[in-house]
Enzyme design. Structure first.
Site, PDB file in Angstrom:
ATOM      1  N   HIS A   1      39.255  22.351 -19.454  1.00 28.44           N
ATOM      2  CA  HIS A   1      40.407  21.697 -18.819  1.00 28.44           C
ATOM      3  C   HIS A   1      41.666  22.389 -19.329  1.00 28.44           C
ATOM      4  O   HIS A   1      41.854  22.476 -20.555  1.00 28.44           O
ATOM      5  CB  HIS A   1      40.434  20.201 -19.162  1.00 28.44           C
TER       6      HIS A   1
ATOM      7  N   HIS B   1      40.524  20.224  -6.307  1.00 27.21           N
ATOM      8  CA  HIS B   1      39.943  19.220  -7.222  1.00 27.21           C
ATOM      9  C   HIS B   1      40.478  17.826  -6.873  1.00 27.21           C
ATOM     10  O   HIS B   1      40.701  17.020  -7.757  1.00 27.21           O
ATOM     11  CB  HIS B   1      40.283  19.616  -8.665  1.00 27.21           C
TER      12      HIS B   1
ATOM     13  N   ASP C   1      39.705  22.764 -15.083  1.00 28.61           N
ATOM     14  CA  ASP C   1      39.982  21.631 -14.196  1.00 28.61           C
ATOM     15  C   ASP C   1      41.280  20.917 -14.586  1.00 28.61           C
ATOM     16  O   ASP C   1      41.736  21.000 -15.726  1.00 28.61           O
ATOM     17  CB  ASP C   1      38.855  20.597 -14.295  1.00 28.61           C
ATOM     18  N   ASP C   2      41.796  20.187 -13.618  1.00 25.76           N
ATOM     19  CA  ASP C   2      42.839  19.163 -13.804  1.00 25.76           C
ATOM     20  C   ASP C   2      44.271  19.679 -13.916  1.00 25.76           C
ATOM     21  O   ASP C   2      45.186  18.894 -14.134  1.00 25.76           O
ATOM     22  CB  ASP C   2      42.549  18.247 -15.015  1.00 25.76           C
TER      23      ASP C   2
ATOM     24  N   HIS D   1      42.949  12.566  -8.037  1.00 25.63           N
ATOM     25  CA  HIS D   1      42.035  12.500  -9.194  1.00 25.63           C
ATOM     26  C   HIS D   1      42.148  11.121  -9.866  1.00 25.63           C
ATOM     27  O   HIS D   1      42.129  10.997 -11.095  1.00 25.63           O
ATOM     28  CB  HIS D   1      42.370  13.603 -10.204  1.00 25.63           C
TER      29      HIS D   1
HETATM   30 ZN   LIG Z   1      38.854  16.652 -13.242  1.00 20.95          ZN
END
Ligand SMILES: [Zn+2]
Length: 255
Positions: free
Chosen positions: A221, A126, A75-76, A130
């Site tokens: 991540h 995502h 993620d991210d 965010h």
């Molecule tokens: Zn995230």
């Protein structure tokens, strides 16, 4: 399974019962506070647990009968250095993974997104910003976040993603309503690395390996400096135990 609708329904019935009781039998009106606090408590817990499927249905693992497979997700990102390092490690172990990318980071590093797609990995949405308060977004704000990121991804890799992962794993009624429109499949996880929280990389690795089971979706991540080390050792462990890591797309279609 208890979800937001059933909990709200039960709470409403309980409040009506207490109201009737307080009129006819002199129950205290204050008793009404009890189901309200209980509803609030369960709703807060439910919003933080994707596995509870409280507001919406999400995939957090897959029960596999025939194959020894799991899915690794990041993620991210994309991150200007770490994502490349992670891609190289995945290549060395001939492994495909899934990257849930943030729209505004993709805008800054479109070439990394192209590279993720070129190497055969799966890409998911995502959100665009965010932001820390994104979970409080209205339905229209969520639609903006999701559509904007879909459009950016489509422009760079030629297709919009099928999958969405909520930032922080938090779900709400507004997000559920937005996703009903966008029709993304929602992906959570059941094996969280805590790579953003625990700074001891061997401890993170040990935690993942100790709780690993077939059909897991593991959360990493690609923004954390320890992630390449942990990933490499995890892939080594999987190889020794003849467990294959595949994309979310393949995991959902696996038996
Ligand atoms: Zn995230």
């Amino acid at each position: 399974m208890l979800n937001f609708k059933s909990i709200s329904y039960i709470t409403l019935l309980t409040i009506i019962a207490i109201a009737v009781c307080s009129i006819s039998k002199n129950c205290s009106w204050l008793l009404i506070l009890l189901p309200i606090f209980l509803w609030l408590f369960i709703t807060i817990i439910g919003s933080f647990s994707m596995r509870a499927n409280f507001f919406l249905k999400s995939f957090t693992s897959k029960k596999l009968i025939e194959s020894k497979k799991i899915a690794i997700t990041f993620d991210d990102g994309p991150h200007p250095e770490l994502t490349y390092t992670i891609l190289d490690i995945l290549d060395r172990y001939n492994t495909k993974a899934t990257f849930f990318c943030i729209g505004n980071k993709v805008e800054q590093h479109p070439e990394i997104l192209k590279e993720i797609a070129k190497r055969g990995h799966c890409i998911g949405n995502h959100s665009y910003s965010h932001s820390v308060n994104i979970s409080f977004s209205s339905k229209s704000k969520w639609l903006e976040e999701i559509h904007k990121t879909d459009a950016i991804l489509k422009k760079i890799i030629g297709k919009a993603p099928l999958y969405f992962r909520p930032p922080f794993g938090v779900t709400t009624p507004n997000l559920a309503n937005a996703l009903k429109e966008t029709r993304h499949t929602v992906i959570g996880w059941n094996n969280r690395s805590f790579d953003t929280v625990i700074k001891n990389k061997n401890l993170v690795l040990k935690r993942i390996i100790n709780q690993i089971s077939i059909g897991d979706i593991i959360l990493f991540h690609d923004t954390q400096p320890n992630t390449p080390y942990i990933l490499e050792h995890l892939l080594l462990h999987l190889k020794q135990h003849k467990i294959e890591a595949i994309t979310i797309n393949d995991l959902l279609n696996e038996n």
